[in-house]
Design a protein around this motif. Sequence first.
Motif, mmCIF file in Angstrom:
data_model
loop_
_atom_site.group_PDB
_atom_site.id
_atom_site.type_symbol
_atom_site.label_atom_id
_atom_site.label_comp_id
_atom_site.label_asym_id
_atom_site.label_seq_id
_atom_site.Cartn_x
_atom_site.Cartn_y
_atom_site.Cartn_z
ATOM 1 N N PHE A 1 2.042 -2.565 -8.546
ATOM 2 C CA PHE A 1 3.310 -2.066 -8.010
ATOM 3 C C PHE A 1 4.434 -2.323 -9.012
ATOM 4 C CE2 PHE A 1 7.144 -3.845 -5.893
ATOM 5 C CZ PHE A 1 7.727 -2.661 -5.490
ATOM 6 N N MET A 2 4.466 -3.517 -9.576
ATOM 7 C CA MET A 2 5.491 -3.865 -10.551
ATOM 8 C C MET A 2 5.401 -2.961 -11.779
ATOM 9 S SD MET A 2 6.031 -7.449 -12.508
ATOM 10 C CE MET A 2 4.702 -7.124 -13.634
ATOM 11 N N GLN A 3 4.188 -2.745 -12.251
ATOM 12 C CA GLN A 3 3.977 -1.911 -13.427
ATOM 13 C C GLN A 3 4.497 -0.490 -13.202
ATOM 14 O OE1 GLN A 3 2.660 -2.974 -16.332
ATOM 15 N NE2 GLN A 3 2.714 -0.984 -17.320
ATOM 16 N N ASN A 4 4.317 0.024 -11.983
ATOM 17 C CA ASN A 4 4.678 1.407 -11.689
ATOM 18 C C ASN A 4 6.088 1.597 -11.151
ATOM 19 O OD1 ASN A 4 2.094 2.284 -12.454
ATOM 20 N ND2 ASN A 4 1.287 1.813 -10.442
ATOM 21 N N ASN A 5 6.819 0.517 -10.918
ATOM 22 C CA ASN A 5 8.162 0.607 -10.340
ATOM 23 C C ASN A 5 9.160 -0.261 -11.111
ATOM 24 O OD1 ASN A 5 7.843 2.156 -7.567
ATOM 25 N ND2 ASN A 5 6.065 0.828 -7.805
ATOM 26 N N ALA B 1 0.839 -1.205 0.000
ATOM 27 C CA ALA B 1 0.000 0.000 0.000
ATOM 28 C C ALA B 1 0.874 1.255 0.000
ATOM 29 C CB ALA B 1 -0.930 -0.006 1.210
ATOM 30 N N LEU B 2 1.926 1.264 0.836
ATOM 31 C CA LEU B 2 2.817 2.433 0.887
ATOM 32 C C LEU B 2 3.645 2.564 -0.390
ATOM 33 C CD1 LEU B 2 3.995 2.258 4.613
ATOM 34 C CD2 LEU B 2 2.510 3.985 3.570
ATOM 35 N N PHE B 3 4.125 1.445 -0.928
ATOM 36 C CA PHE B 3 4.882 1.489 -2.183
ATOM 37 C C PHE B 3 4.003 2.048 -3.298
ATOM 38 C CE2 PHE B 3 7.660 -2.448 -0.962
ATOM 39 C CZ PHE B 3 8.411 -1.673 -0.110
ATOM 40 N N TYR C 1 8.140 3.090 -4.510
ATOM 41 C CA TYR C 1 9.065 2.172 -3.836
ATOM 42 C C TYR C 1 10.264 2.920 -3.257
ATOM 43 C CZ TYR C 1 12.475 -1.579 -3.302
ATOM 44 O OH TYR C 1 13.420 -2.425 -2.802
ATOM 45 N N GLU C 2 10.870 3.776 -4.071
ATOM 46 C CA GLU C 2 12.097 4.471 -3.655
ATOM 47 C C GLU C 2 11.859 5.403 -2.467
ATOM 48 O OE1 GLU C 2 14.919 3.639 -4.693
ATOM 49 O OE2 GLU C 2 14.559 2.652 -6.609
ATOM 50 N N ARG C 3 10.674 5.976 -2.371
ATOM 51 C CA ARG C 3 10.405 6.968 -1.326
ATOM 52 C C ARG C 3 9.784 6.375 -0.062
ATOM 53 N NH1 ARG C 3 8.129 10.760 -5.829
ATOM 54 N NH2 ARG C 3 6.557 9.172 -5.653
ATOM 55 N N THR C 4 9.696 5.065 0.004
ATOM 56 C CA THR C 4 9.139 4.416 1.191
ATOM 57 C C THR C 4 10.265 3.748 1.962
ATOM 58 O OG1 THR C 4 7.064 3.989 0.028
ATOM 59 C CG2 THR C 4 7.484 2.711 2.017
ATOM 60 N N TRP D 1 -6.594 -6.336 -15.971
ATOM 61 C CA TRP D 1 -6.582 -6.071 -14.529
ATOM 62 C C TRP D 1 -5.651 -4.930 -14.148
ATOM 63 C CZ3 TRP D 1 -9.780 -7.756 -10.890
ATOM 64 C CH2 TRP D 1 -10.537 -8.897 -11.141
ATOM 65 N N ILE D 2 -4.546 -4.780 -14.883
ATOM 66 C CA ILE D 2 -3.482 -3.889 -14.415
ATOM 67 C C ILE D 2 -3.449 -2.552 -15.150
ATOM 68 C CG2 ILE D 2 -1.001 -3.715 -13.933
ATOM 69 C CD1 ILE D 2 -2.611 -5.989 -12.407
ATOM 70 N N THR D 3 -3.608 -2.548 -16.459
ATOM 71 C CA THR D 3 -3.426 -1.295 -17.198
ATOM 72 C C THR D 3 -4.710 -0.738 -17.825
ATOM 73 O OG1 THR D 3 -2.820 -2.457 -19.246
ATOM 74 C CG2 THR D 3 -1.029 -1.882 -17.723
#
Length: 197
Positions: free
Chosen positions: A110-114, A25-27, A32-35, A162-164
């Motif tokens: 999360f994977m898609q965005n990081n 949820a936080l990622f 990811y980098e800012r958590t 589901w993802i995009t």
Amino acid sequence: MTDTPREAREQQPSTRERIQQTAIALFSEHGYERTSLREIAEQLGVTKAALYYHFKTKEDIAASFFDSYAEDVDRICEWGDTQPRDLDTRTELLRRYAEVIRSHVPVLKFMQNNQAALTRLDRMSVFRMRQRRLHALLIETDDPLTHRLRAWDAITTLYSAWITYPRIDDSEQEIREASLQISIGLLRSNEAERLDS
């Protein structure tokens, strides 16, 4: 009828699962980098030491997401390995894969965005390897390129739905059914061409 105390305990997520849920949820919210691990611990209301008991680094947390996804895809591929290589098996593989995606939507988003962070952690290969393994079960070794591409599109259609795919007014059930219909239709086209040749 209410759950017994034991049943209620078994339905509650473990500390490890709570860490994973909070982290994803936080990622997703902050990136990811800012958590930091400190933020994850604070959100959970535990000490960093309690967090370290389960995960030493946030990289370990991210890896655990993909390990769970990989185990689920491996399970359906292992099932597919024991079945006849026919349209019924391939259709069932797609149905099972759609359920794996549905149960891992937060991780896959999360994977898609990081992707940059995950490439550095070499976790993208976990996803790609599983897609390739599933793809191999949807085709024959001597299939023409059009059949191989349709089978690949069958897999990626389920993922992208589901993802995009941008959500408007469609329910999750409608999206799931429509994407499965498209994916299964692609495999049926392959089967029809095999029978005609």
